[in-house]
Scaffold this active site. Structure first.
Site, PDB file in Angstrom:
ATOM      1  N   TYR A  41       0.661  -1.564  -0.124  1.00 29.72           N
ATOM      2  CA  TYR A  41      -0.116  -0.334  -0.065  1.00 29.72           C
ATOM      3  C   TYR A  41       0.566   1.629   0.455  1.00 29.72           C
ATOM      4  CZ  TYR A  41       0.870   1.207   4.728  1.00 29.72           C
ATOM      5  OH  TYR A  41       1.202   0.982   6.060  1.00 29.72           O
ATOM      6  N   LYS A 157       6.378  -1.875   1.617  1.00 26.96           N
ATOM      7  CA  LYS A 157       5.070  -1.303   2.510  1.00 26.96           C
ATOM      8  C   LYS A 157       4.339  -2.493   2.089  1.00 26.96           C
ATOM      9  CE  LYS A 157       2.862   2.825   3.442  1.00 26.96           C
ATOM     10  NZ  LYS A 157       3.111   3.255   4.407  1.00 26.96           N
ATOM     11  N   GLU A 190      11.368   2.289  14.287  1.00 29.76           N
ATOM     12  CA  GLU A 190      10.983   3.204  13.312  1.00 29.76           C
ATOM     13  C   GLU A 190       9.296   3.736  14.512  1.00 29.76           C
ATOM     14  OE1 GLU A 190       9.359   2.761   9.582  1.00 29.76           O
ATOM     15  OE2 GLU A 190       9.788   0.749  10.131  1.00 29.76           O
ATOM     16  N   LEU A 215      11.164   0.908   6.582  1.00 30.96           N
ATOM     17  CA  LEU A 215      10.256   1.357   6.288  1.00 30.96           C
ATOM     18  C   LEU A 215      10.825   2.574   5.917  1.00 30.96           C
ATOM     19  CD1 LEU A 215       7.974   0.855   4.374  1.00 30.96           C
ATOM     20  CD2 LEU A 215       7.091   3.596   5.125  1.00 30.96           C
TER      21      LEU A 215
HETATM   22  N1  PLP Z   1       7.244   3.927   8.318  1.00 30.20           N
HETATM   23  C1  PLP Z   1       6.072   2.650   8.715  1.00 30.20           C
HETATM   24  C2  PLP Z   1       5.950   1.693   9.519  1.00 30.20           C
HETATM   25  C3  PLP Z   1       4.514   3.396   8.492  1.00 30.20           C
HETATM   26  O1  PLP Z   1       3.409   2.078   7.939  1.00 30.20           O
HETATM   27  C4  PLP Z   1       4.640   5.008   7.925  1.00 30.20           C
HETATM   28  C5  PLP Z   1       3.545   5.450   6.870  1.00 30.20           C
HETATM   29  O2  PLP Z   1       2.931   4.818   6.957  1.00 30.20           O
HETATM   30  C6  PLP Z   1       6.133   5.502   7.425  1.00 30.20           C
HETATM   31  C7  PLP Z   1       7.537   4.899   8.494  1.00 30.20           C
HETATM   32  C8  PLP Z   1       6.314   6.331   7.636  1.00 30.20           C
HETATM   33  O3  PLP Z   1       6.947   7.030   5.720  1.00 30.20           O
HETATM   34  P1  PLP Z   1       6.082   8.017   4.808  1.00 30.20           P
HETATM   35  O4  PLP Z   1       6.548   9.027   4.955  1.00 30.20           O
HETATM   36  O5  PLP Z   1       6.116   7.808   3.659  1.00 30.20           O
HETATM   37  O6  PLP Z   1       4.545   7.804   4.860  1.00 30.20           O
END
Ligand code: PLP
Length: 293
Positions: A41, A157, A190, A215
């Site tokens: 996603y 993701k 994270e 991620l």
């Molecule tokens: N880390 C995780 C596990 C996430 O699910 C997300 C966003 O859904 C992020 C970091 C932040 O990513 P982004 O800045 O692309 O939204």
């Protein structure tokens, strides 16, 4: 602003080529995302009717699909048109746009079928509560540390969000807004759905380096670029919970909330207990770079 008056017929969803009332949209019961979590996603923020950081989100989407051997459901130009059509049909100026791609529907078997089914493409939108977001930015949020029990490829993701869900649920029970996941060696990886950052006593910004453990956040990437341009001292490395507790400032980043200041970790106040000046500055630099007014 008639254009942005909420669609009186309700939210619209897009599923495999059709625009449908949200409540009536669905996928097959043998969809592999439902049966096996076999899908990916993306989430983009939409501000003033415009998807924010669109290209890097689509880059990451293509990468996630490539890693799982799922085809792009349509070309990028066509997908961008559908995204715009969704924004227009839902008449949502400020909201979140969710893209989900699954391997498709097939007779249940762990191993993907030799002849790949048509990937399922789902797009949904919802309005963002801008007042609640502004309040979180203003006051800061609390996080609660939780063991990182996720799998070994957190760089993809995927829709397999059960460990994230459990951590965020535990954080909520601890009256925190977000969970910070901690690996077996005591380092923060994270957040449950955000990237984690701290600012040390010298004013250096620290966030975990990219690997399979986190991620690659799009907001993280654009934020790092903005900081480097502004010559803010930043390092990408692991940090421990102890370091985080001793930090001058902390914050989380994601497409859904840009940069939200963290003022409490596991019930302990961070810095002065109010959103820090550097976190604010970084948020403003990001907003400028991402074209958010
Ligand atoms: N880390 C995780 C596990 C996430 O699910 C997300 C966003 O859904 C992020 C970091 C932040 O990513 P982004 O800045 O692309 O939204």
């Amino acid at each position: 602003m008639a254009k942005w008056q909420r669609n009186p017929t309700g939210r619209i969803a897009y599923v495999n080529g059709r625009y449908l009332p949200h409540a009536e949209a669905g996928v097959h019961i043998e969809d592999r995302a439902l049966q096996l979590g076999d899908g990916i996603y993306e989430v983009t923020n939409v501000i003033g009717g415009k998807p924010i950081d669109e290209e890097p989100h689509l880059d990451r989407m293509e990468r996630s699909l490539r890693e799982l051997g799922i085809a792009m459901p349509m070309g990028r130009a066509a997908l961008k048109l559908v995204m715009r059509e969704m924004i227009a049909r839902n008449r949502i100026a400020n909201g979140l746009l969710y893209l989900q791609v699954t391997r498709g529907a097939a007779r249940r078997d762990h191993v993907p079928p030799k002849n790949p089914p048509r990937p399922t493409l789902i797009i949904t939108m919802r309005a963002q509560d801008m007042a609640a977001l502004a309040q979180r930015m203003e006051k800061g949020i609390a996080v609660s540390t939780q063991p990182d029990i996720r799998w070994g490829r957190c760089d993809i993701k995927t829709v397999q969000l059960l460990p994230n869900l459990l951590a965020k649920q535990a954080a909520k029970q601890a009256s925190a807004f977000e969970a910070w996941l901690v690996d077996d060696d005591g380092y923060v990886t994270e957040g449950g759905s955000t990237n984690a950052w701290i600012v040390d006593a010298k004013g250096t910004v620290i966030t975990r380096d990219l690997s399979n453990a986190i991620l690659p956040g799009v907001t993280r990437k654009i934020m790092l670029e903005a900081m480097k341009e502004a010559q803010i001292s930043v390092v990408e490395r692991k940090f421990t919970v102890a370091e985080a507790l001793a930090a001058k400032e902390a914050f989380i980043t994601s497409a859904t909330g840009a940069a939200l200041p963290v003022v409490v970790i596991d019930g302990q106040t961070i810095g002065d207990g109010v959103p820090g000046a550097l976190s604010r500055r970084i948020r403003d630099l990001y907003a400028e770079k991402a074209g958010i007014n």
